[in-house]
Design a protein around this motif. Structure first.
Motif, PDB file in Angstrom:
ATOM      1  N   ARG B 111     -14.376 -16.907   0.747  1.00  0.00           N
ATOM      2  CA  ARG B 111     -15.064 -16.550   2.052  1.00  0.00           C
ATOM      3  C   ARG B 111     -14.885 -15.538   3.028  1.00  0.00           C
ATOM      4  N   GLU B 112     -13.495 -14.970   3.052  1.00  0.00           N
ATOM      5  CA  GLU B 112     -13.270 -14.070   3.906  1.00  0.00           C
ATOM      6  C   GLU B 112     -13.255 -12.449   3.165  1.00  0.00           C
ATOM      7  N   GLY B 113     -13.090 -12.542   1.973  1.00  0.00           N
ATOM      8  CA  GLY B 113     -13.241 -11.212   1.211  1.00  0.00           C
ATOM      9  C   GLY B 113     -11.744 -11.010   1.141  1.00  0.00           C
ATOM     10  N   VAL B 114     -11.217  -9.639   0.534  1.00  0.00           N
ATOM     11  CA  VAL B 114      -9.991  -9.249   0.389  1.00  0.00           C
ATOM     12  C   VAL B 114     -10.003  -7.861   0.612  1.00  0.00           C
ATOM     13  N   ARG B 115      -8.553  -7.475   0.792  1.00  0.00           N
ATOM     14  CA  ARG B 115      -8.099  -5.963   0.865  1.00  0.00           C
ATOM     15  C   ARG B 115      -7.494  -5.566  -0.492  1.00  0.00           C
ATOM     16  N   VAL B 116      -7.997  -4.635  -0.985  1.00  0.00           N
ATOM     17  CA  VAL B 116      -7.528  -3.959  -2.067  1.00  0.00           C
ATOM     18  C   VAL B 116      -6.942  -2.721  -1.799  1.00  0.00           C
ATOM     19  N   ARG B 117      -6.063  -1.912  -2.989  1.00  0.00           N
ATOM     20  CA  ARG B 117      -5.828  -0.723  -2.776  1.00  0.00           C
ATOM     21  C   ARG B 117      -6.094   0.085  -4.164  1.00  0.00           C
ATOM     22  N   HIS B 118      -5.960   1.506  -4.160  1.00  0.00           N
ATOM     23  CA  HIS B 118      -5.804   2.310  -5.420  1.00  0.00           C
ATOM     24  C   HIS B 118      -4.263   2.308  -5.715  1.00  0.00           C
ATOM     25  N   CYS B 119      -4.451   2.256  -7.174  1.00  0.00           N
ATOM     26  CA  CYS B 119      -3.097   2.553  -7.716  1.00  0.00           C
ATOM     27  C   CYS B 119      -2.666   3.938  -8.136  1.00  0.00           C
ATOM     28  N   ALA B 120      -1.549   4.224  -8.136  1.00  0.00           N
ATOM     29  CA  ALA B 120      -1.154   5.614  -8.647  1.00  0.00           C
ATOM     30  C   ALA B 120      -1.238   5.802 -10.063  1.00  0.00           C
ATOM     31  N   LEU B 121      -1.012   4.440 -10.772  1.00  0.00           N
ATOM     32  CA  LEU B 121      -1.057   4.674 -12.240  1.00  0.00           C
ATOM     33  C   LEU B 121      -2.561   4.852 -12.592  1.00  0.00           C
ATOM     34  N   ARG B 122      -2.620   5.930 -13.600  1.00  0.00           N
ATOM     35  CA  ARG B 122      -3.840   6.033 -14.442  1.00  0.00           C
ATOM     36  C   ARG B 122      -3.767   5.377 -15.823  1.00  0.00           C
ATOM     37  N   TRP B 147       2.679  -2.553  -5.511  1.00  0.00           N
ATOM     38  CA  TRP B 147       2.698  -2.981  -4.138  1.00  0.00           C
ATOM     39  C   TRP B 147       2.980  -4.609  -4.140  1.00  0.00           C
ATOM     40  N   SER B 148       3.583  -5.014  -2.858  1.00  0.00           N
ATOM     41  CA  SER B 148       4.012  -6.373  -2.901  1.00  0.00           C
ATOM     42  C   SER B 148       3.701  -7.032  -1.641  1.00  0.00           C
ATOM     43  N   ASP B 149       3.016  -6.200  -0.811  1.00  0.00           N
ATOM     44  CA  ASP B 149       2.498  -7.186   0.516  1.00  0.00           C
ATOM     45  C   ASP B 149       1.391  -8.430   0.062  1.00  0.00           C
ATOM     46  N   PRO B 150       1.779  -9.469   0.586  1.00  0.00           N
ATOM     47  CA  PRO B 150       0.717 -10.425   0.044  1.00  0.00           C
ATOM     48  C   PRO B 150      -0.717 -10.031   0.633  1.00  0.00           C
ATOM     49  N   GLN B 151      -0.861  -9.211   1.706  1.00  0.00           N
ATOM     50  CA  GLN B 151      -2.232  -8.980   2.324  1.00  0.00           C
ATOM     51  C   GLN B 151      -3.158  -8.277   1.416  1.00  0.00           C
ATOM     52  N   VAL B 232     -15.013  -7.165  -1.426  1.00  0.00           N
ATOM     53  CA  VAL B 232     -13.925  -6.328  -1.090  1.00  0.00           C
ATOM     54  C   VAL B 232     -14.282  -6.089   0.399  1.00  0.00           C
ATOM     55  N   THR B 233     -13.451  -6.255   1.531  1.00  0.00           N
ATOM     56  CA  THR B 233     -13.706  -5.824   2.897  1.00  0.00           C
ATOM     57  C   THR B 233     -12.939  -4.556   3.156  1.00  0.00           C
ATOM     58  N   ARG B 234     -11.942  -4.312   2.757  1.00  0.00           N
ATOM     59  CA  ARG B 234     -11.060  -3.087   2.904  1.00  0.00           C
ATOM     60  C   ARG B 234     -10.491  -2.587   1.764  1.00  0.00           C
ATOM     61  N   LEU B 235     -10.765  -1.169   1.537  1.00  0.00           N
ATOM     62  CA  LEU B 235     -10.052  -0.316   0.324  1.00  0.00           C
ATOM     63  C   LEU B 235      -8.903   0.703   0.996  1.00  0.00           C
ATOM     64  N   ASP B 236      -7.851   0.294   0.774  1.00  0.00           N
ATOM     65  CA  ASP B 236      -6.627   1.457   1.050  1.00  0.00           C
ATOM     66  C   ASP B 236      -6.291   2.245  -0.012  1.00  0.00           C
ATOM     67  N   ASN B 237      -5.551   3.497   0.046  1.00  0.00           N
ATOM     68  CA  ASN B 237      -5.193   4.476  -0.661  1.00  0.00           C
ATOM     69  C   ASN B 237      -4.011   4.086  -1.365  1.00  0.00           C
ATOM     70  N   ASP B 238      -3.404   4.772  -2.280  1.00  0.00           N
ATOM     71  CA  ASP B 238      -2.225   4.119  -3.093  1.00  0.00           C
ATOM     72  C   ASP B 238      -1.172   4.102  -2.389  1.00  0.00           C
ATOM     73  N   GLU B 239      -0.824   4.437  -1.032  1.00  0.00           N
ATOM     74  CA  GLU B 239       0.026   4.258   0.041  1.00  0.00           C
ATOM     75  C   GLU B 239       0.035   3.328   1.185  1.00  0.00           C
ATOM     76  N   GLY B 240      -1.434   2.504   0.804  1.00  0.00           N
ATOM     77  CA  GLY B 240      -1.588   1.413   1.829  1.00  0.00           C
ATOM     78  C   GLY B 240      -2.212   1.981   3.050  1.00  0.00           C
ATOM     79  N   LYS B 241      -2.922   3.139   3.268  1.00  0.00           N
ATOM     80  CA  LYS B 241      -3.491   3.764   4.317  1.00  0.00           C
ATOM     81  C   LYS B 241      -5.081   3.411   4.016  1.00  0.00           C
ATOM     82  N   PRO B 242      -5.761   2.688   5.083  1.00  0.00           N
ATOM     83  CA  PRO B 242      -7.132   2.487   4.962  1.00  0.00           C
ATOM     84  C   PRO B 242      -8.262   3.685   4.619  1.00  0.00           C
TER      85      PRO B 242
END
Lengths: 274, 274
Positions: B111-122, B147-151, B232-242
């Protein structure tokens, strides 16, 4: 106490993801060889993967239980069960398993050397896993499936950028312009314990070299901590057609005998002149 | 008859080398979804790795035994025991294991979509293994540990040459200039069964795209055959910054609902206007 060879439950992460490490240690009459090198690599792997390392107190007595004769002591350490999918549990309880497998060295390969071939498979580049003896070994399995004739002892592997890395279950060593060299293993490959001990005992250098340089090598060897060192006398391409041949010399023997001593194997005599 | 969840012996090649394949299948009241797609991928994996495939007669009745309710049917197929080191036995006897795990879909993420992030691993590049759901999954485990934050619901993975490939346990889809696209998976990544079904049902194209293009995307989704599709409603970099945000629209719903139908999930209503 748990037997070392208790089967692994289906939810063990070693089973589901290859999320673990292993070591194979040469043991003679209960005495392990290069034990500290194996333990250093295992603990480095635990640190890199974030798997809790067993205490040395728990590991040190295990090889001694192999009984008389020559054995391979095989140890498997997994991250254990649990987690949500790929995410490991916050506090994993790692799982240790081990086996004792009777072993006899291939003395003919020490004496006469071996034929090897190039593999067509190219190793993938993954610095996060390079050097570790982890349980994700499908590339080695696929490379080893490339040939079945028993005359060919091993297959040489290059990475995707064309650097020589290792053989399917052995490290590579050569002498070029009088200098001992071995491939750098920072992007793929398994950093063998015999290789590490040889790097510490001998003036040997870690280098990046493509397979086209193999015909410049004065001597080529394969080796690991179980088999010792095999001199290479013939190299074939990935279709089994001959590329390079080497004559066995005392240069080969000298290098082999350093490994023979490290592994408690008998000294090899000088090469007989024809 | 053998129980599906009988533990694996230590000499099973699935344990020692990750020499095997797996499938996770959504099953509702004993009825599997995308079953033929799972079987096609499993058998393609068997062919590529040279593992004898079980007969469809043996596999087809298994999901039906899950009982009432929603389950994940997890199937593991290994090359079995034997061989000399990495060399598989000439006639391997593959080993089949399976489990039924109760499951509930995450409706809030639909319903609400998710936040995702880039991984540093290639991801490493290995065409011999690309697309397969094999048991060598340490890269996914390491990426998921970033990452471990459940958001944060998922992590996006690029290969060593900088192409977007997948998320840690889901495929990626997007709309760009009105066209549906998904990464090509010929060099790494898992070719999901939902992805395959969507490629057959919709005009969607497989492309090579770097992560720098993500802010051009009109919509971004993640999906697999168990969870369905998450916008996906938000994409962060591999340090969690939007880095990028997307508003949910009916474009998201339209694509999601194709997957909902394929997996027997309820139709999602139009996006509510604020």
């Amino acid at each position: 106490m748990l037997n070392g060879d208790t089967p692994l439950p289906l939810d063990d992460r070693g089973v589901t993801y290859g999320d673990g490490l292993f070591e194979t240690v040469l043991v003679r009459d209960g005495q392990p060889y290069l034990w500290d090198y194996h333990m250093v690599r295992l603990l480095a792997g635990c640190q890199r993967l974030g798997i809790p390392a067993p205490a040395r107190d728990e590991l040190d007595p295990l090889p001694g239980r192999a009984g008389p004769g020559l054995h391979v002591f095989k140890l498997i350490l997994t991250r254990g069960s649990g987690g949500r999918g790929y995410l490991p549990p916050a506090s994993p309880e790692s799982r240790l398993r081990w086996q004792y497998l009777p072993f006899a060295a291939n003395e003919q390969r020490w004496r006469e050397g071996v034929r090897v071939r190039h593999c067509a498979l190219r190793l993938s580049i993954q610095p996060m896993l390079a050097g570790l003896k982890h349980l994700n070994r499908l590339e080695n399995v696929l490379a080893r499936r490339e040939w079945s004739d028993p005359q060919t002892a091993e297959g040489l592997l290059c990475d995707h950028e064309g650097h020589l890395v290792e053989a399917t279950c052995m490290n590579i060593f050569w002498r070029r312009r009088g200098v001992l060299e071995t491939p750098r293993l920072e992007r793929c490959g398994v950093a063998g314990t015999l290789r590490q001990a040889l790097l510490e005992q001998l003036p040997m250098f870690e280098v990046d070299v493509g397979p086209g340089h193999l015909d410049e090598m004065e001597a080529l060897w394969l080796g690991n901590s179980i088999q010792g060192i095999w001199p290479v006398t013939r190299l074939d391409n990935d279709e089994g057609k001959p590329l390079v041949e080497w004559k066995l010399t005392d240069v080969h023997r000298e290098f082999q005998n350093v490994a023979q001593r490290l592994l408690g194997y008998p000294e090899l005599p000088k090469v007989e002149k024809p």
